[in-house]
Design a protein around this motif. Structure first.
Motif, PDB file in Angstrom:
ATOM      1  N   THR A 212       0.814  -1.070  -0.011  1.00  0.00           N
ATOM      2  CA  THR A 212      -0.046   0.061   0.007  1.00  0.00           C
ATOM      3  C   THR A 212       0.680   1.254  -0.142  1.00  0.00           C
ATOM      4  O   THR A 212       0.288   2.468  -0.386  1.00  0.00           O
ATOM      5  CB  THR A 212      -0.686  -0.020   1.216  1.00  0.00           C
ATOM      6  N   GLY A 213       2.255   1.083   0.409  1.00  0.00           N
ATOM      7  CA  GLY A 213       2.944   2.264   0.679  1.00  0.00           C
ATOM      8  C   GLY A 213       2.638   2.985   1.855  1.00  0.00           C
ATOM      9  O   GLY A 213       3.325   4.240   2.260  1.00  0.00           O
ATOM     10  N   ALA A 214       1.913   2.636   2.848  1.00  0.00           N
ATOM     11  CA  ALA A 214       1.749   2.976   4.166  1.00  0.00           C
ATOM     12  C   ALA A 214       2.843   2.871   4.775  1.00  0.00           C
ATOM     13  O   ALA A 214       3.558   1.733   4.828  1.00  0.00           O
ATOM     14  CB  ALA A 214       0.296   2.503   4.892  1.00  0.00           C
TER      15      ALA A 214
ATOM     16  N   GLU B 173     -13.061  -2.485   1.763  1.00  0.00           N
ATOM     17  CA  GLU B 173     -13.285  -3.273   0.662  1.00  0.00           C
ATOM     18  C   GLU B 173     -12.310  -2.863  -0.578  1.00  0.00           C
ATOM     19  O   GLU B 173     -12.455  -3.358  -1.700  1.00  0.00           O
ATOM     20  CB  GLU B 173     -14.687  -2.810   0.260  1.00  0.00           C
ATOM     21  N   ALA B 174     -11.525  -1.993   0.006  1.00  0.00           N
ATOM     22  CA  ALA B 174     -10.614  -1.474  -1.068  1.00  0.00           C
ATOM     23  C   ALA B 174      -9.099  -2.006  -1.339  1.00  0.00           C
ATOM     24  O   ALA B 174      -8.079  -1.007  -1.792  1.00  0.00           O
ATOM     25  CB  ALA B 174     -10.802   0.143  -1.009  1.00  0.00           C
ATOM     26  N   LEU B 175      -8.773  -2.861  -0.654  1.00  0.00           N
ATOM     27  CA  LEU B 175      -7.352  -3.292  -0.710  1.00  0.00           C
ATOM     28  C   LEU B 175      -7.233  -3.658  -2.235  1.00  0.00           C
ATOM     29  O   LEU B 175      -7.641  -4.385  -2.717  1.00  0.00           O
ATOM     30  CB  LEU B 175      -7.107  -4.521   0.087  1.00  0.00           C
ATOM     31  N   GLY B 176      -6.024  -2.818  -2.707  1.00  0.00           N
ATOM     32  CA  GLY B 176      -5.558  -2.912  -4.174  1.00  0.00           C
ATOM     33  C   GLY B 176      -6.170  -2.111  -4.926  1.00  0.00           C
ATOM     34  O   GLY B 176      -5.848  -2.009  -6.232  1.00  0.00           O
TER      35      GLY B 176
ATOM     36  N   ALA C 242      -5.591   3.366  -1.965  1.00  0.00           N
ATOM     37  CA  ALA C 242      -6.790   3.758  -0.921  1.00  0.00           C
ATOM     38  C   ALA C 242      -6.264   3.279   0.517  1.00  0.00           C
ATOM     39  O   ALA C 242      -5.631   2.139   0.629  1.00  0.00           O
ATOM     40  CB  ALA C 242      -7.950   2.897  -1.280  1.00  0.00           C
ATOM     41  N   GLY C 243      -6.682   4.164   1.363  1.00  0.00           N
ATOM     42  CA  GLY C 243      -6.321   3.752   2.740  1.00  0.00           C
ATOM     43  C   GLY C 243      -5.024   4.557   3.203  1.00  0.00           C
ATOM     44  O   GLY C 243      -4.425   4.428   4.418  1.00  0.00           O
TER      45      GLY C 243
ATOM     46  N   SER D 185      -8.670   1.787   7.770  1.00  0.00           N
ATOM     47  CA  SER D 185      -8.935   0.416   8.139  1.00  0.00           C
ATOM     48  C   SER D 185      -9.149  -0.475   6.844  1.00  0.00           C
ATOM     49  O   SER D 185      -9.597   0.001   5.900  1.00  0.00           O
ATOM     50  CB  SER D 185     -10.052   0.317   9.107  1.00  0.00           C
ATOM     51  N   LEU D 186      -8.486  -1.685   6.994  1.00  0.00           N
ATOM     52  CA  LEU D 186      -8.772  -2.762   5.997  1.00  0.00           C
ATOM     53  C   LEU D 186      -9.428  -3.780   6.623  1.00  0.00           C
ATOM     54  O   LEU D 186      -9.578  -4.053   7.936  1.00  0.00           O
ATOM     55  CB  LEU D 186      -7.300  -3.199   5.467  1.00  0.00           C
ATOM     56  N   SER D 187     -10.097  -4.652   5.702  1.00  0.00           N
ATOM     57  CA  SER D 187     -10.848  -5.814   6.180  1.00  0.00           C
ATOM     58  C   SER D 187     -10.313  -7.310   5.491  1.00  0.00           C
ATOM     59  O   SER D 187     -10.213  -7.096   4.180  1.00  0.00           O
ATOM     60  CB  SER D 187     -12.192  -5.819   6.161  1.00  0.00           C
TER      61      SER D 187
END
Lengths: 407, 407
Positions: free
Chosen positions: A67-69, A194-197, A205-206, A213-215
């Motif tokens: 993600t680059g976070a 819902e947005a991983l990727g 995203a995120g 938050s991711l799920s």
């Protein structure tokens, strides 16, 4: 009545996209054709299945890299991740949090866990996310700035944060929303469950909000059975997220010193092991899901009265759940269409009920929600599992469709 | 000073019980010599790793069968289970809950999550659980009955429930505590996180209170990586526990109707698969742990100034964590003894800090806690993994001691 959509015809178009799939094609099911068993077995063999163990940290590094976070903190599920995000930003008793009416209930629940009040905001037809223009107009009307802090002039309560949700994997339009946050001194939280990727203007995203938050629930693009993560670029918030998720216990050889009310939110190593194997395939999953979306888009290109929902221009979406959108005049056919699709073995469902239509959130403050109301009547989700597409460039991957699915 | 305990001698006695164990013997680590692989692999192969799947229900039936509780509801961890227990009994904002000062922080945190206040109670030297006599005397002083409901005359707040914890696996003395509950119209909750497999007067711990919680964390007698369960004999509470743990979603083919603020607390199927294999071995684990306790007891029988903590007369304990108790006059040697044990490769730790000594619970109402204070200074936990004992009657079981452990 003669102008009504032919529901069976629509079911046929969907079925054609799915080729000769199985009798029942679920809405979304996970794909386990990578090193899932290898990682899980290694985890079992090590004896480290619980809150300490290598895989939790490996998963976190993989999430950061992808993600680059600057920081990812793995937790038990997306709801826990969102609850932590809100706690990290100091959202507390009696605060209001601006959030979409159109979302899964966990978004509003996480706000409630903090003793805060969801303040419901309308969505945009083109993004399915919060509508920046409408929100800007609304805040001009109801927001009041006192000593650099925003409050709701109608309730007198502080408005602390703007919680954006990336619906079905499509990023909301974050740039104008960030401007609103700056103007009203609001903190931006992204519910990226819902947005991983998915990318917003090339950024994951995120990674744009202060915390996100991711799920990794069973129906998400990548699963850990149950799981989630907090993303942030802020070192201190990252430290606190980990601290809060591990009962706020201070490091000590043997003493149990906990310095605030914390949570048992750390992801078990067993689930992280599964997640590590899944992350290795994320790019493949996205390729497959985007290919599937392309096929749906093509198939519905010339169908009158119904369209395929395509990613906003600024985004590259993961197309977590594919969506058909009924024209306004056909919205009354939503339930019949859902019935026929499901009866014909095509997993289909509508969007969520709006938060203000649920008993416990009926009295939450809210703006005009007419677009969200329209969207709920118009949108139908259709099968979206990555394994519904065979990618020629990955001939080694098995692409049989498994019957069990996840709701 | 000449009368001080010889710490090295004590370490030697412990080491002798452990025979020729590895260089470092952790306090507690799980044992995976059953069908763990088989069940987890089957779960992965099925594709059902998340909140729906057979293993969750199989685990629940196994828990019911083993404990005799009418209902078991599997959740993500023991903290979540306890939070649900409190919510199920209507514990809410501004209520007080009587609970031991001597417990793991999760007990108090779960009370806090409800907006309720922990009201701290002293423990009994012989049981490590809440002292019924002292509590009865205390309530005579501070409890006030109004219209059949108990309140704290000093704070004016309602006292809703008595939350008992079965310390280190030894059941608290429930009979006189139940009498207190009847007299003051309090609901009894058992925090049985450490007590799976322990019996109170022949009944399984966790089946005497109105609702109870179990934990399957990595350091517990049976592990699911992370996990827990609610036990209850009440059909309606069981239904609500499951409902609350699954976002309070009403059954519907496709609509998302949630009728109260619920949680994402359901145990993932992947973790339940591990739990099913573990439950099949619970009796073996208990046998082994009781054998190990017997060896410690024997080894410390004639050692002056220190004793092995044995189960109360009314109980059959699972001896989750074995404990040495220093005589009062040697309590000042606790930290030196902990240091020497750990330095010599023997995993050892004290009990928890009392809740009133933690920053966030400093101002909680409490009675005299002198016994709890003494116990914290006197008790030292020593290695307790089931695999530290080889049971001759189970020659098929591998009993090598694995190096990785769980803190």
């Amino acid at each position: 009545m003669n102008n009504d959509l032919n529901e069976s015809k629509i079911a046929e178009i969907v079925r054609n996209v799915l080729n000769d799939g199985p009798d029942y094609v679920p809405l979304h099911e996970p794909s386990f054709h990578g090193r899932e068993w290898e990682c899980v077995k290694d985890c079992l063999d090590s004896g480290w299945v619980s809150s300490a163990g290598n895989y939790v940290e490996i998963l976190e590094r993989k999430l950061e890299e992808y993600t680059g976070a600057a920081h990812a903190i793995s937790v038990v599920n997306g709801t826990a991740a969102l609850h932590l995000c809100l706690r990290l930003l100091g959202v507390g008793m009696g605060d209001e949090v601006l959030m979409p009416a159109l979302t899964f209930v966990a978004t509003a629940n996480a706000v409630s866990y903090c003793g805060a009040i969801p303040h419901l905001v309308d969505s945009d037809r083109k993004t399915l996310g919060i509508c920046p223009e409408k929100l800007a107009d609304y805040l001009k009307e109801i927001a009041e700035m006192k000593r650099g802090a925003c409050s709701n002039s109608q309730t007198g309560r502080p408005i602390k944060a703007l919680l954006v949700m990336h619906t079905l994997g499509h990023p909301a339009d974050l740039e104008p929303l960030l401007e609103i946050c700056e103007k009203y001194e609001l903190l931006l939280i992204e519910d990226a469950a819902e947005a991983l990727g998915s990318l917003y203007q090339g950024k994951h995203a995120g990674t744009i909000g202060t915390v996100s938050s991711l799920s990794f629930n069973g129906n998400k693009i990548v699963t850990t059975g149950g799981g989630g993560a907090v993303l942030t670029n802020d070192d201190e918030l990252a430290y606190r997220a980990k601290h809060l998720s591990t009962t706020a216990k201070r490091p000590h050889v043997w003493e149990f010193i906990h310095d605030e009310i914390g949570y048992n939110y750390r992801m078990p190593n067993l689930n992280a092991a599964l997640g590590c194997a899944q992350m290795e395939q994320l790019d493949v999953f996205i390729d497959k899901k985007r290919k599937l979306a392309e096929k749906y888009k093509e198939a519905f290109r010339n169908v009158e009265g119904i369209s395929f929902f395509a990613e906003p221009e600024y985004a590259r979406s993961n197309y977590w759940l594919n969506a058909l959108v009924l024209d306004h005049k056909h919205a009354h056919q939503r339930d019949t269409l859902l019935e026929i699709l499901n009866r014909q073995g095509i997993g289909a469902r509508p969007l969520w009920k709006l938060m203000n239509e649920l008993e416990m959130y009926r009295s939450c403050p809210r703006m005009d929600l007419s677009v969200s109301e329209e969207l709920v009547q118009a949108v139908i989700n259709i099968p979206s599992s990555p394994d519904l597409v065979n990618i020629i460039s990955n001939p080694g991957l098995v692409t049989t469709i498994k019957t069990p699915g996840l709701g």
